[in-house]
Design an enzyme around this catalytic site. Sequence first.
Site, short mmCIF file in Angstrom:
data_model
loop_
_atom_site.label_atom_id
_atom_site.label_comp_id
_atom_site.label_asym_id
_atom_site.label_seq_id
_atom_site.Cartn_x
_atom_site.Cartn_y
_atom_site.Cartn_z
N GLY A 130 13.28 2.58 -8.38
CA GLY A 130 13.40 3.66 -7.39
C GLY A 130 14.83 3.83 -6.94
O GLY A 130 15.76 3.30 -7.55
N ASN A 131 15.01 4.59 -5.90
CA ASN A 131 16.36 4.78 -5.34
C ASN A 131 16.25 4.99 -3.84
O ASN A 131 15.15 5.03 -3.30
CB ASN A 131 17.06 5.95 -6.04
CG ASN A 131 16.31 7.24 -5.85
OD1 ASN A 131 16.26 7.78 -4.74
ND2 ASN A 131 15.68 7.73 -6.91
N ARG A 132 17.39 5.15 -3.19
CA ARG A 132 17.42 5.11 -1.73
C ARG A 132 17.25 6.47 -1.07
O ARG A 132 17.45 6.60 0.13
CB ARG A 132 18.72 4.47 -1.26
CG ARG A 132 18.85 3.03 -1.76
CD ARG A 132 20.07 2.37 -1.20
NE ARG A 132 20.08 2.41 0.25
CZ ARG A 132 21.16 2.33 1.01
NH1 ARG A 132 22.33 2.21 0.43
NH2 ARG A 132 21.07 2.36 2.31
N SER A 133 16.91 7.51 -1.84
CA SER A 133 16.80 8.83 -1.23
C SER A 133 15.63 8.88 -0.24
O SER A 133 14.52 8.47 -0.56
CB SER A 133 16.60 9.89 -2.32
OG SER A 133 16.41 11.13 -1.71
N ALA A 179 16.58 12.85 -5.85
CA ALA A 179 17.25 11.88 -6.71
C ALA A 179 16.22 11.49 -7.78
O ALA A 179 15.23 10.81 -7.49
CB ALA A 179 17.67 10.67 -5.90
#
Length: 406
Positions: free
Chosen positions: A208-211, A275
């Site tokens: 995943g990512n931090r968006s 993102a």
Amino acid sequence: MIFPRGREIILGVGGGISAYKSADLIRRLQESGFLVTVIPTRSSAKFIGNATWEALSGRPVHDDLWSNVASVPHIALAKSAGAIVIAPTTADLLARIAQGRADDLLTNVVLASTAPLVLVPAMHPEMWLNAATQENVRILRSRGVIVVEPDEGRMTGEDVGIGRYPESVKIISAINLALNHRADLRGVKVLITAGGTQEPIDPVRFIGNRSSGKQGYAAAYAAATRGAKVTLISANSSLPDIEGIDVIHVQTAAQMHQQVIANFEGSAIVIMSAAVADATPLSSSTEKLEKSNYAQIELTPTIDILRELGSAKADTFLIGFAAQTGGDGISKAIKKYSAKNVDLLYINDVSDGAIFGKDETSGEIYGIGTDGGGPSILERVGPVSKVTLANKLLDIAVNKLGLSHD
Ligand code: CTP
């Protein structure tokens, strides 16, 4: 500048339990470029005091016809207003305004002003549906007053029905319509992506990512308040859905791709603020992976949605986002601008965790200006709220698409 900013709004606050919701409305109005002066009625002070309104509006609060009489405050306030909004409007206020009474500062200002008047009734269903209230609403509407329809749902206490204070987006949209002001996207289809995709590795883990989704939701909010028909494709954001906006929830890059393609047709503007993972596990294990197997996780590239839209688009105005870190971020981002064939790219530096999860953003808007030259940095932005950035991007799109009413 296409649209006047800093329009003066007088926000009247009536004495209803939902008066606290106007605290959010003030913030939303300010984010939409309005300057707000609050005039509470005497009975609203039973619910919220002047200190709250002063702190939120950043301005002194007037609630008394008999202070500063020499400066004739009701006339000065009436002249300053681009629009008067009364939220909540109680049944009693509706009746007094319909009768043209002027027995406190707010009703004096209403009577003395020629600015558009937007009333936001909020009351118990029985009071709203009462023939006297309905007749007052009919009279006011026949005089050109905008009376926003209340929402249906749970009231204070156990009752359910029509009479709830509506979402801020609905009120701001009504104000924009009243002012013919930045209602420039009325009926225009806008497709927006938000959040960050998650690519499952096994039933427990994902890439995943931090968006947080805040920028995409802010863009959806801004477009909706300008009258757009918004579809928001949201990946794993914890933000609540926005009323009046079609929100489609997805998890993975493949699902986002599928939904973007399914909803792309007829979109005048696409804002790809999500993102999207660049790679996904070749296969997702149905069993939880052992640590020792991590090194065997094989990744395969995802489809670059923005690039696909860029190569297929005809008249759609395409806005991409580039999250960069490090000194050569801008030159890397500029390469994305042409590689993905976007009309506008917002470049933000996310080094050290900046921007993600925050309400504010700073960065550069990159694209082709009105002078017709090559692409360049059109504006260095920030720090501004993510709604303000969205409005800046929409201003440029509206201008390029020839949708401006000016
Ligand atoms: N994007 C997309 N589909 C992908 C990856 C990204 O549509 N599979 C979109 C994002 O929504 C964003 C833009 O492309 O609007 C920029 O994404 P970014 O990840 O910065 O670009 P990349 O080309 O993936 O560059 P890099 O990973 O090298 O930074």
